[in-house]
Write a protein that holds these residues in place. Structure first.
Motif, PDB file in Angstrom:
ATOM      1  N   ARG A   7     -26.006 -70.978  21.711  1.00 18.82           N
ATOM      2  CA  ARG A   7     -24.987 -70.026  21.276  1.00 18.82           C
ATOM      3  C   ARG A   7     -25.363 -69.569  19.864  1.00 18.82           C
ATOM      4  O   ARG A   7     -25.209 -70.312  18.904  1.00 18.82           O
ATOM      5  N   SER A   8     -25.849 -68.345  19.755  1.00 20.13           N
ATOM      6  CA  SER A   8     -26.410 -67.882  18.484  1.00 20.13           C
ATOM      7  C   SER A   8     -25.356 -67.758  17.384  1.00 20.13           C
ATOM      8  O   SER A   8     -25.631 -68.061  16.223  1.00 20.13           O
ATOM      9  N   GLY A   9     -24.158 -67.311  17.718  1.00 15.23           N
ATOM     10  CA  GLY A   9     -23.125 -67.159  16.697  1.00 15.23           C
ATOM     11  C   GLY A   9     -22.717 -68.488  16.084  1.00 15.23           C
ATOM     12  O   GLY A   9     -22.588 -68.624  14.866  1.00 15.23           O
ATOM     13  N   ARG A 126     -32.136 -85.781  25.322  1.00 17.47           N
ATOM     14  CA  ARG A 126     -30.735 -85.476  25.050  1.00 17.47           C
ATOM     15  C   ARG A 126     -30.608 -84.072  24.474  1.00 17.47           C
ATOM     16  O   ARG A 126     -31.410 -83.659  23.660  1.00 17.47           O
ATOM     17  N   THR A 127     -29.546 -83.395  24.892  1.00 16.93           N
ATOM     18  CA  THR A 127     -29.236 -82.062  24.385  1.00 16.93           C
ATOM     19  C   THR A 127     -27.741 -81.983  24.113  1.00 16.93           C
ATOM     20  O   THR A 127     -26.935 -82.242  25.008  1.00 16.93           O
ATOM     21  N   ALA A 128     -27.374 -81.646  22.887  1.00 17.35           N
ATOM     22  CA  ALA A 128     -25.960 -81.484  22.538  1.00 17.35           C
ATOM     23  C   ALA A 128     -25.437 -80.219  23.211  1.00 17.35           C
ATOM     24  O   ALA A 128     -25.984 -79.132  23.023  1.00 17.35           O
ATOM     25  N   LEU A 129     -24.392 -80.373  23.996  1.00 15.14           N
ATOM     26  CA  LEU A 129     -23.885 -79.243  24.773  1.00 15.14           C
ATOM     27  C   LEU A 129     -22.929 -78.356  23.981  1.00 15.14           C
ATOM     28  O   LEU A 129     -22.550 -77.291  24.460  1.00 15.14           O
ATOM     29  N   LYS A 130     -22.572 -78.757  22.780  1.00 15.41           N
ATOM     30  CA  LYS A 130     -21.659 -77.953  21.968  1.00 15.41           C
ATOM     31  C   LYS A 130     -22.287 -76.614  21.579  1.00 15.41           C
ATOM     32  O   LYS A 130     -21.609 -75.615  21.421  1.00 15.41           O
ATOM     33  N   LEU A 131     -23.610 -76.588  21.424  1.00 16.15           N
ATOM     34  CA  LEU A 131     -24.298 -75.381  20.977  1.00 16.15           C
ATOM     35  C   LEU A 131     -24.973 -74.617  22.119  1.00 16.15           C
ATOM     36  O   LEU A 131     -25.696 -73.668  21.871  1.00 16.15           O
ATOM     37  N   VAL A 132     -24.751 -75.026  23.368  1.00 15.35           N
ATOM     38  CA  VAL A 132     -25.396 -74.387  24.521  1.00 15.35           C
ATOM     39  C   VAL A 132     -24.361 -73.574  25.294  1.00 15.35           C
ATOM     40  O   VAL A 132     -23.226 -74.015  25.475  1.00 15.35           O
ATOM     41  N   GLN A 133     -24.764 -72.375  25.730  1.00 13.47           N
ATOM     42  CA  GLN A 133     -23.889 -71.551  26.565  1.00 13.47           C
ATOM     43  C   GLN A 133     -23.851 -72.161  27.966  1.00 13.47           C
ATOM     44  O   GLN A 133     -24.835 -72.130  28.688  1.00 13.47           O
ATOM     45  N   LEU A 134     -22.715 -72.732  28.324  1.00 15.98           N
ATOM     46  CA  LEU A 134     -22.576 -73.428  29.599  1.00 15.98           C
ATOM     47  C   LEU A 134     -22.062 -72.487  30.675  1.00 15.98           C
ATOM     48  O   LEU A 134     -21.455 -71.454  30.375  1.00 15.98           O
ATOM     49  N   PRO A 135     -22.255 -72.834  31.955  1.00 10.41           N
ATOM     50  CA  PRO A 135     -21.686 -72.026  33.038  1.00 10.41           C
ATOM     51  C   PRO A 135     -20.162 -72.136  33.011  1.00 10.41           C
ATOM     52  O   PRO A 135     -19.595 -72.992  32.318  1.00 10.41           O
ATOM     53  N   GLY A 137     -17.924 -73.544  34.717  1.00 10.02           N
ATOM     54  CA  GLY A 137     -17.323 -74.853  34.969  1.00 10.02           C
ATOM     55  C   GLY A 137     -17.581 -75.872  33.872  1.00 10.02           C
ATOM     56  O   GLY A 137     -17.111 -76.994  33.949  1.00 10.02           O
ATOM     57  N   GLY A 138     -18.340 -75.521  32.853  1.00  8.15           N
ATOM     58  CA  GLY A 138     -18.620 -76.419  31.745  1.00  8.15           C
ATOM     59  C   GLY A 138     -19.733 -77.404  32.060  1.00  8.15           C
ATOM     60  O   GLY A 138     -20.615 -77.160  32.892  1.00  8.15           O
ATOM     61  N   ALA A 139     -19.670 -78.547  31.394  1.00  7.20           N
ATOM     62  CA  ALA A 139     -20.717 -79.564  31.527  1.00  7.20           C
ATOM     63  C   ALA A 139     -20.776 -80.129  32.938  1.00  7.20           C
ATOM     64  O   ALA A 139     -21.858 -80.410  33.456  1.00  7.20           O
ATOM     65  N   GLY A 140     -19.642 -80.288  33.583  1.00  7.16           N
ATOM     66  CA  GLY A 140     -19.622 -80.792  34.955  1.00  7.16           C
ATOM     67  C   GLY A 140     -20.340 -79.861  35.909  1.00  7.16           C
ATOM     68  O   GLY A 140     -21.084 -80.304  36.797  1.00  7.16           O
ATOM     69  N   GLN A 141     -20.152 -78.578  35.746  1.00 12.36           N
ATOM     70  CA  GLN A 141     -20.838 -77.594  36.584  1.00 12.36           C
ATOM     71  C   GLN A 141     -22.342 -77.601  36.323  1.00 12.36           C
ATOM     72  O   GLN A 141     -23.142 -77.474  37.254  1.00 12.36           O
ATOM     73  N   LEU A 142     -22.733 -77.763  35.066  1.00 13.94           N
ATOM     74  CA  LEU A 142     -24.157 -77.822  34.738  1.00 13.94           C
ATOM     75  C   LEU A 142     -24.819 -79.032  35.401  1.00 13.94           C
ATOM     76  O   LEU A 142     -25.894 -78.914  35.995  1.00 13.94           O
ATOM     77  N   VAL A 143     -24.176 -80.195  35.331  1.00 15.58           N
ATOM     78  CA  VAL A 143     -24.722 -81.399  35.973  1.00 15.58           C
ATOM     79  C   VAL A 143     -24.783 -81.214  37.481  1.00 15.58           C
ATOM     80  O   VAL A 143     -25.761 -81.609  38.126  1.00 15.58           O
ATOM     81  N   ALA A 144     -23.766 -80.576  38.062  1.00 16.19           N
ATOM     82  CA  ALA A 144     -23.777 -80.323  39.505  1.00 16.19           C
ATOM     83  C   ALA A 144     -24.926 -79.392  39.893  1.00 16.19           C
ATOM     84  O   ALA A 144     -25.592 -79.609  40.915  1.00 16.19           O
TER      85      ALA A 144
END
Length: 169
Positions: A7-9, A126-135, A137-144
């Motif tokens: 997330r660039s901003g 490891r990757t901190a998900l706070k700075l990543v544009q998630l799908p 559904g969030g982190a759960g959707q990414l893991v799925a």
């Protein structure tokens, strides 16, 4: 290929905050009473500002995957490429910061990919998900999505036996 970028901003804002903190700590170090601790804080905040600025300006994805494998961008720009048959597990670790051990004040989610190649049998990326544009559904959707891609690549048995070794134990 599915790609998830930083997330660039948010990265740019945190880079600005880290840069200001580095300048204040450096200014404190220049004071005759300033100690080595202020210099250490200035250096750490300066490195964080540089790293966050590079993340904000980069067009390389933080996480990308396709049928062949998974690509995770590491701390200083290297990309770890992992084939699906090397992946032993995909999970999200959640760290909740609490005020006085009672009141939750912050929640940090980290994507953890365990794969072959570590000193004691497995390494963890490891990757901190706070700075990543998630799908959506969030982190759960990414893991799925990652788990579904792994199952499609190596099958149910391959996922179940991941990390068992050559002999199955």
């Amino acid at each position: 290929m599915h790609k998830f970028h930083y997330r660039s901003g948010k990265s740019a804002f945190l880079a600005l905050v880290s840069g200001v903190a580095a300048l204040l700590a450096g200014w404190s170090w220049l004071d005759p009473d300033g100690g080595i601790f202020s210099l250490g804080i200035a250096l750490v905040c300066g490195l964080a500002a540089v790293k966050l600025t590079l993340d904000a300006m980069s067009d390389a994805p933080a996480i990308a995957f396709d049928a062949e494998g998974l690509r995770i961008r590491r701390t200083w720009g290297q990309t770890a490429v992992i084939a699906w048959d090397e992946v032993q597990g995909i999970s999200v670790e959640v760290l909740t910061m609490r005020y006085w051990g009672i009141i939750p004040i912050a929640r940090h989610e980290t994507l953890v990919v365990r794969c072959d190649g570590g000193l004691f049998g497995a390494r963890r990326l490891r990757t901190a998900l706070k700075l990543v544009q998630l799908p959506p559904g969030g982190a759960g959707q990414l893991v799925a999505m990652l788990t579904a891609a792994q199952v499609a690549a190596v099958g149910e048995a391959g996922v179940a036996m991941a990390g068992a070794g050559r002999h199955g134990w």
